[in-house]
Design a protein around this motif. Sequence first.
Motif, short mmCIF file in Angstrom:
data_model
loop_
_atom_site.label_atom_id
_atom_site.label_comp_id
_atom_site.label_asym_id
_atom_site.label_seq_id
_atom_site.Cartn_x
_atom_site.Cartn_y
_atom_site.Cartn_z
N ALA A 107 0.82 -1.33 0.03
CA ALA A 107 -0.17 -0.06 0.11
C ALA A 107 0.77 1.21 0.06
CB ALA A 107 -0.78 0.25 1.10
N LYS A 120 -2.26 -0.46 -3.50
CA LYS A 120 -3.28 0.34 -3.39
C LYS A 120 -3.05 1.53 -2.82
CE LYS A 120 -6.55 -3.20 -4.06
NZ LYS A 120 -5.65 -4.22 -4.95
N CYS A 138 -6.26 -4.26 1.38
CA CYS A 138 -5.37 -4.72 0.38
C CYS A 138 -5.54 -6.18 0.17
CB CYS A 138 -3.84 -4.55 0.59
SG CYS A 138 -3.37 -2.94 0.53
#
Length: 591
Positions: free
Chosen positions: A401, A480, A514
């Motif tokens: 992330a 993400k 995620c």
Amino acid sequence: MTKNPYILNWIDEMAAMTQPDNIVWIDGSEEQAETLRAEAVSTGEMIQLNQDLLPGCYLHRTAVNDVARVEGRTFICTSKKEDAGTINNWMAPAECYEKLSKLFRGSMKGRTMYVIPYSMGQVGSDFAKYGIELTDSIYVVLNMLIMTRVGTAVLEAMGNTDGFIKGLHSKAQVDEENRYICHFPEDNAIWSVNSGYGGNVLLGKKCFALRIASYLGKKEGWMAEHMLILGIESPDGDVRYISAAFPSACGKTNLAMLIPPEIYKKKGYKVWCVGDDIAWLRVGKDGRLWAVNPENGFFGVAPGTNEKSNPNALYTTTKNTIFTNVVHNLDNNTVWWEGLDNNPPANAIDWKGNPWDYKKYDKKDKSTCGAHPNSRFTAMATNCPCISSEFDNPAGVPISAIVFGGRRAKTAPLVYQSFGWQHGTFVGSIMASETTAAAAGAVGVVRRDPMAMRPFVGYDMGDYWAHWLDMGKKIPNAPKIFHVNWFRTDDEGHFIWPGFGDNMRVLMWILARCEDKVEARETAIGYVPYAKDINIEGLDLGMETLEELLSVDKASWLEDVANIKDFYDQVGDRVPAELKEELKALENRLA
Ligand code: GTP
Ligand code: SPV
Ligand code: MN
């Protein structure tokens, strides 16, 4: 130490201009460092602290006019003005060289020129890039020895090529009016004059690892970002990595070294620090994004660091650390800063070098501080109790992330997730944050600070965003992208969210997203958590307050949209069409 003709010729040229009395090559040895420390102590450049309580630790004070980065005097010197963009200051290279040559001419007379060969990243690794910094400051040498990998191994790795960044620094007269931090991305060169403050003079850090490196990254297909990197280890031993971009003095070092709250600690979760300020990111063979921390140490903000907020950082600074602009406690020859504890020293010298009476300290009046708000510690990464086992891994770590974040009293919720890479790039591009003491100028003013890189992109901001969009297409398994804000305040101006270690509660939601383990509420700005999905067990914070922290106020977002439009206009023609579409779409969703 080398026969590399590019290095030797360049040093000859720079020495002819600056005219040092002698030239000393830094070999990275402890013996040489110790000699330099002794010399700095003998001249008063550094004060040796209590060696029983703080072994290997020193205190340094900068000039009073020289305590932070100077964005107004920082230039990107590309041959075409458009290539530096509208957000950067620009000077034509020839003009800048001429102007600065005058300031450098004879600036090292009566002084020694130190030659520092250094590597950003593991020497010899695919990620590594090399530089040489020439400086007339022992303080710079000693800081570079901590912050980067220095010495003969670097010269060997450079071989006989000209593939190194040429950095020239002179304190000169520390004259504010003639202070310049100039970058020549087309020449792989950096010239810095009339400053002695870290961010302006440790040329491997912001100047190379962000401004020059971002330019190289655009050319070569990778990214240099103002990001911390941390790993969260779950009880089964699996580690997931997150990188996060927050503007200067907005919490990177603190997040990178966080200690899990009791609820996670007792289950066996651990947090590991890979880096606290800069990440270099590349696409791996497995299609994921891999990150290294190119630095070797931390140049961290001292005020606010304490046993509760960041015990790992505090421990990191208990040996072999250089403190800059903090309070000198004369009673036991140690250091102190605001927010360390409730026992300010009675017998003390402030950051300016004057006797300091803590009884006259007024929290609201920064001019009464004992330590400068941007006072710092320089400490080895390996001192850190939570340093990651992957810190030295030349391949880096895979990122799950990317988190953007700013310091915003209102508007931005505690956390939200972007709809995808393109929208995530948009979320980064519209970041805003209150200014801090890390740069000269007003503090607490909200300004747009895209990807926390406003002061650090070495080329046009629109092109930089285009590079982000491009990279997204090259990462099959892209991280993400999220946005956080630890700094929402109530009507009295108090922070609502407890922050620090408790930020892990938000990171856990991010990781759950995620892994597709938790649902979220789709809003105009992105996916926002359901309050029940942020674990607040053990916090003195009710569900209602959490709901409030997660709320999206359309009116204030619409105000933001207007401000973003102005900012995009300011960035100019090179703002990617995709981001303008994202802005339009956001406005439509808000309406
Ligand atoms: P640079 O080194 O300038 O890039 O800063 P940084 O982003 O590493 O910021 P750092 O972690 O040093 O934090 C800066 C200031 O913010 C310190 O005074 C911290 O105490 C404070 N801070 C950090 N995290 C939090 C948080 O979660 N909540 C609150 N309220 N303050 C925080
Ligand atoms: C920052 O200002 O973002 C820092 C400190 O990390 S400095 O090295 O001065 O840039
Ligand atoms: Mn920083």
